[in-house]
Scaffold this motif. Structure first.
Motif, PDB file in Angstrom:
ATOM      1  N   THR A  50      -2.247  16.782 -13.700  1.00 55.02           N
ATOM      2  CA  THR A  50      -1.352  17.195 -14.782  1.00 55.02           C
ATOM      3  C   THR A  50      -1.772  18.600 -15.188  1.00 55.02           C
ATOM      4  OG1 THR A  50      -2.777  16.155 -16.445  1.00 55.02           O
ATOM      5  CG2 THR A  50      -0.946  14.836 -15.587  1.00 55.02           C
ATOM      6  N   THR A  51      -1.177  19.098 -16.247  1.00 57.79           N
ATOM      7  CA  THR A  51      -1.522  20.448 -16.678  1.00 57.79           C
ATOM      8  C   THR A  51      -1.667  20.494 -18.189  1.00 57.79           C
ATOM      9  OG1 THR A  51      -0.890  22.792 -16.515  1.00 57.79           O
ATOM     10  CG2 THR A  51       0.866  21.212 -16.929  1.00 57.79           C
ATOM     11  N   PRO A  53      -0.630  22.375 -21.416  1.00 56.59           N
ATOM     12  CA  PRO A  53       0.357  23.363 -21.857  1.00 56.59           C
ATOM     13  C   PRO A  53      -0.236  24.494 -22.684  1.00 56.59           C
ATOM     14  CG  PRO A  53       0.578  21.321 -23.100  1.00 56.59           C
ATOM     15  CD  PRO A  53      -0.390  21.050 -21.970  1.00 56.59           C
ATOM     16  N   TYR A  64       8.647  28.466 -22.041  1.00 52.04           N
ATOM     17  CA  TYR A  64       8.008  27.225 -21.598  1.00 52.04           C
ATOM     18  C   TYR A  64       8.394  26.058 -22.498  1.00 52.04           C
ATOM     19  CZ  TYR A  64       5.233  29.999 -18.366  1.00 52.04           C
ATOM     20  OH  TYR A  64       4.850  30.830 -17.348  1.00 52.04           O
ATOM     21  N   HIS A  68      10.162  22.682 -20.998  1.00 50.40           N
ATOM     22  CA  HIS A  68       9.560  21.377 -21.296  1.00 50.40           C
ATOM     23  C   HIS A  68      10.580  20.440 -21.942  1.00 50.40           C
ATOM     24  CE1 HIS A  68       5.378  23.523 -21.536  1.00 50.40           C
ATOM     25  NE2 HIS A  68       5.797  23.354 -20.294  1.00 50.40           N
ATOM     26  N   MET A  71      12.937  19.195 -19.284  1.00 49.91           N
ATOM     27  CA  MET A  71      12.300  18.138 -18.506  1.00 49.91           C
ATOM     28  C   MET A  71      12.332  16.811 -19.255  1.00 49.91           C
ATOM     29  SD  MET A  71       9.037  20.281 -17.023  1.00 49.91           S
ATOM     30  CE  MET A  71       8.269  18.865 -16.213  1.00 49.91           C
ATOM     31  N   ALA A  82       3.930  21.370 -17.607  1.00 43.99           N
ATOM     32  CA  ALA A  82       4.654  21.232 -16.346  1.00 43.99           C
ATOM     33  C   ALA A  82       3.803  21.772 -15.209  1.00 43.99           C
ATOM     34  CB  ALA A  82       5.974  21.994 -16.411  1.00 43.99           C
ATOM     35  N   TRP A  84       4.200  23.513 -11.543  1.00 39.29           N
ATOM     36  CA  TRP A  84       5.239  24.348 -10.916  1.00 39.29           C
ATOM     37  C   TRP A  84       5.104  24.339  -9.404  1.00 39.29           C
ATOM     38  CZ3 TRP A  84       8.925  27.145 -13.787  1.00 39.29           C
ATOM     39  CH2 TRP A  84       8.766  27.047 -15.184  1.00 39.29           C
ATOM     40  N   ARG A 115      12.199  12.958 -10.105  1.00 40.98           N
ATOM     41  CA  ARG A 115      11.075  13.377 -10.943  1.00 40.98           C
ATOM     42  C   ARG A 115      10.899  14.881 -10.988  1.00 40.98           C
ATOM     43  NH1 ARG A 115       6.308  11.497  -8.589  1.00 40.98           N
ATOM     44  NH2 ARG A 115       5.361  12.756 -10.226  1.00 40.98           N
ATOM     45  N   THR A 203       9.751  21.751 -11.356  1.00 41.36           N
ATOM     46  CA  THR A 203       8.685  21.393 -12.291  1.00 41.36           C
ATOM     47  C   THR A 203       8.616  19.877 -12.404  1.00 41.36           C
ATOM     48  OG1 THR A 203      10.289  21.749 -14.097  1.00 41.36           O
ATOM     49  CG2 THR A 203       8.706  23.502 -13.675  1.00 41.36           C
ATOM     50  N   VAL A 204       7.390  19.372 -12.490  1.00 42.45           N
ATOM     51  CA  VAL A 204       7.167  17.932 -12.651  1.00 42.45           C
ATOM     52  C   VAL A 204       6.105  17.728 -13.721  1.00 42.45           C
ATOM     53  CG1 VAL A 204       7.699  17.553 -10.204  1.00 42.45           C
ATOM     54  CG2 VAL A 204       5.321  17.693 -10.935  1.00 42.45           C
ATOM     55  N   HIS A 205       6.076  16.529 -14.280  1.00 47.08           N
ATOM     56  CA  HIS A 205       5.064  16.221 -15.281  1.00 47.08           C
ATOM     57  C   HIS A 205       3.704  15.939 -14.656  1.00 47.08           C
ATOM     58  CE1 HIS A 205       8.564  15.226 -18.066  1.00 47.08           C
ATOM     59  NE2 HIS A 205       7.849  16.099 -18.739  1.00 47.08           N
TER      60      HIS A 205
END
Length: 219
Positions: A50-51, A53, A64, A68, A71, A82, A84, A115, A203-205
């Motif tokens: 994950t990332t 934020p 951003y 978000h 998403m 997100a 990338w 997703r 972008t994904v979670h």
């Protein structure tokens, strides 16, 4: 458990030769991302990447925040921030990215399409630059499209100056003005607004080890 190959390669060998094989209509999208060695270790250790934020550039906080929220509204997953990816780009662009990323890791992935939020790579810069989103109309020339965009941009600048908000964050704009520009950005999420050979990002979670096809440490 890691079930994908890991190899070391120079940038030119990190990306396979030939056609990239992107298909934005596939059930599982082919995606590429370059991640730090630390992020790759976290993926191997936990099985999920994950990332944070808070690591996003403060200058682009409004952009951003918007992606978000898109998403959250359009994906079945949830999370903060997100990850990338390239969802469609040219091989030479990916090689150039690897040249600038020695010591990092190129991940080739297959992620279920539902997703992934796709967005037009070039037009994303309209969001970053707080400019109106405005794709070219059918049959419209590039010059006419640019003139139409300039007119919209000038009108926006005039309204912001009149409100004393020229340099204010978008989150501080009047609701009607903020809604107008954020709604205009939604065009970059619609593939129907663009030609068949454009570059797209995704972008994904979260990314799971089961979705990684190959990892290449760039040397």
């Amino acid at each position: 458990m890691q079930a994908f190959p890991i190899r070391d390669a120079e940038p030119e060998q990190a990306v396979p030769t030939g056609r990239m094989g992107y298909d934005l209509d596939a059930e599982r999208l082919l995606l590429h991302t370059v991640q730090s060695a630390e992020a790759f270790d976290a993926l191997l250790t936990t099985g999920t990447l994950t990332t944070d934020p808070t690591l996003a550039e403060a200058e682009f906080a409004d952009a951003y925040d918007w992606i978000h929220r898109m998403m959250a509204a359009r994906l079945p997953t949830s999370g903060e921030g997100a990850l990338w990816f390239w969802a469609r780009t040219r091989r030479r662009h990916l090689v150039d990215s690897c040249r600038r990323s020695r010591g990092q890791v190129l991940l080739t992935c297959r992620v279920p399409r539902e997703r992934v939020l796709l967005s037009h790579f070039d037009e994303w810069h309209m969001v970053l630059n707080r400019a109106p989103g405005m794709p070219r109309l059918p049959g419209e020339s590039e010059d006419d499209a640019f003139a139409r965009w300039e007119e919209a941009q000038d009108e926006l600048a005039t309204r912001l100056r009149a409100a004393g908000l020229r340099d204010a964050p978008i989150r501080n704009w009047p609701p009607a003005l903020r809604n107008a520009i954020e709604t205009s950005w939604e065009c970059i999420l619609d593939r129907g607004n663009y030609g068949p050979f454009e570059c797209w990002q995704g972008t994904v979670h979260a990314l799971h080890t089961t979705e990684v096809v190959e990892a290449v440490r760039i040397i």
